[in-house]
Design a protein around this motif. Sequence first.
Motif, mmCIF file in Angstrom:
data_model
loop_
_atom_site.group_PDB
_atom_site.id
_atom_site.type_symbol
_atom_site.label_atom_id
_atom_site.label_comp_id
_atom_site.label_asym_id
_atom_site.label_seq_id
_atom_site.Cartn_x
_atom_site.Cartn_y
_atom_site.Cartn_z
ATOM 1 N N SER A 70 61.198 -46.488 86.578
ATOM 2 C CA SER A 70 62.239 -46.727 87.573
ATOM 3 C C SER A 70 61.637 -46.703 88.970
ATOM 4 C CB SER A 70 63.331 -45.651 87.460
ATOM 5 O OG SER A 70 64.306 -45.819 88.461
ATOM 6 N N VAL A 71 61.598 -47.851 89.629
ATOM 7 C CA VAL A 71 61.029 -47.947 90.975
ATOM 8 C C VAL A 71 62.124 -47.754 91.999
ATOM 9 C CG1 VAL A 71 59.910 -49.480 92.639
ATOM 10 C CG2 VAL A 71 59.109 -49.410 90.276
ATOM 11 N N GLY A 72 61.864 -46.871 92.962
ATOM 12 C CA GLY A 72 62.811 -46.619 94.033
ATOM 13 C C GLY A 72 62.466 -47.415 95.274
ATOM 14 N N GLU A 73 62.100 -46.709 96.338
ATOM 15 C CA GLU A 73 61.833 -47.348 97.624
ATOM 16 C C GLU A 73 60.460 -48.017 97.628
ATOM 17 O OE1 GLU A 73 62.161 -46.230 102.390
ATOM 18 O OE2 GLU A 73 62.078 -44.625 100.898
ATOM 19 N N THR A 114 57.410 -55.566 86.462
ATOM 20 C CA THR A 114 56.442 -54.886 85.608
ATOM 21 C C THR A 114 56.927 -53.494 85.254
ATOM 22 O OG1 THR A 114 54.673 -56.093 86.738
ATOM 23 C CG2 THR A 114 54.023 -54.230 85.372
ATOM 24 N N ALA A 115 57.473 -52.785 86.238
ATOM 25 C CA ALA A 115 57.993 -51.438 85.986
ATOM 26 C C ALA A 115 59.120 -51.464 84.961
ATOM 27 C CB ALA A 115 58.480 -50.823 87.293
ATOM 28 N N ASP A 116 60.045 -52.402 85.121
ATOM 29 C CA ASP A 116 61.163 -52.518 84.169
ATOM 30 C C ASP A 116 60.650 -52.777 82.759
ATOM 31 O OD1 ASP A 116 62.981 -52.110 86.180
ATOM 32 O OD2 ASP A 116 63.454 -54.237 86.463
ATOM 33 N N GLU A 117 59.664 -53.635 82.657
ATOM 34 C CA GLU A 117 59.091 -53.979 81.359
ATOM 35 C C GLU A 117 58.497 -52.752 80.666
ATOM 36 O OE1 GLU A 117 54.868 -55.675 80.728
ATOM 37 O OE2 GLU A 117 56.142 -57.444 80.942
ATOM 38 N N PHE A 167 49.219 -54.752 87.826
ATOM 39 C CA PHE A 167 50.276 -53.753 87.981
ATOM 40 C C PHE A 167 50.512 -52.987 86.676
ATOM 41 C CE2 PHE A 167 52.413 -56.200 91.718
ATOM 42 C CZ PHE A 167 51.429 -55.728 92.560
ATOM 43 N N ARG A 168 50.418 -53.678 85.545
ATOM 44 C CA ARG A 168 50.527 -52.978 84.258
ATOM 45 C C ARG A 168 49.446 -51.906 84.153
ATOM 46 N NH1 ARG A 168 51.064 -58.316 81.621
ATOM 47 N NH2 ARG A 168 53.268 -58.692 81.182
ATOM 48 N N SER A 169 48.246 -52.285 84.546
ATOM 49 C CA SER A 169 47.129 -51.353 84.497
ATOM 50 C C SER A 169 47.373 -50.164 85.423
ATOM 51 C CB SER A 169 45.837 -52.071 84.879
ATOM 52 O OG SER A 169 44.726 -51.225 84.752
#
Length: 284
Positions: A264-267, A257-260, A221-223
Amino acid sequence: MEYTLIADAGSTKIDWVLVGSDRTGALRFGTTGLNALLADAAETSRVMLEAESRIPADVNITEIHYYGAGCATTEICGKIRRALEETIGVGRVSVDSDLLGAARSLLGDRRGIACILGTGSNSCLYDGSAIERNIPSLGFILGDEGSGASLGKRLVADAFKGHLPRTVAERFLDEYGLTLGEILDKVYRSPAPSRFLASLVPFIHGHLWNPYVYSLVMNEFRSFFTRNVSPYAGSRALPISFTGSIAFHFADILRKTADELGFSVGEITRQPLDGLIRYHSPNS
């Protein structure tokens, strides 16, 4: 009553829905998947006939909206359009990429970043009506970071190269009963290697308790964020929404992963179909 037929076509399966003029989803069904880029005329025809056989004879379909994997060029879209016209007999047919379908489903008429994490992966910057920019997926050999195919590829490679903890590797090989030769044959000689690799993901999901397996998913996911999201201008200020089985089943790790990384992840949805029903319904 008149009906609209909507298709969300992935490489593994196609989800279809008939939407009545009263905005109800009258009938949902699934068929074999289709990648329009890779499929020949015979496979395309076979899948369309499978879909046609599931549609009641008395249903009056007035238009079709098909969003499909591999629908990357005007020529490919034309091939699918002709197959639908010939098989189902509807003159009003639109064929677009699965990525545009995902964006319309997730964002409607709002600007943002739409992503697919399923058998394959993709992303786009969407302006509220069309794709403004797309970083190409490049498929499971050159890209598809974070996808089911990429996760399966990492699992297999790490198992045989000795990186996966031995007890987990032994359990994996025992559960699937696959030899190295059989795996190589499925990856390098079968017509659907990405589908095979993605079929191994349930093992990963069932072993997230193992720190190495958990980190394998997070690294993928980081990638994905680094290579497929961060290059979009303003990506950390825009809502980023996801659809697809991988995004849905690994949502907690995806959000972490997004927070890190400061996104900002939505739906997050399992499939685009409900959003596409809203998008294509009258007076929606």
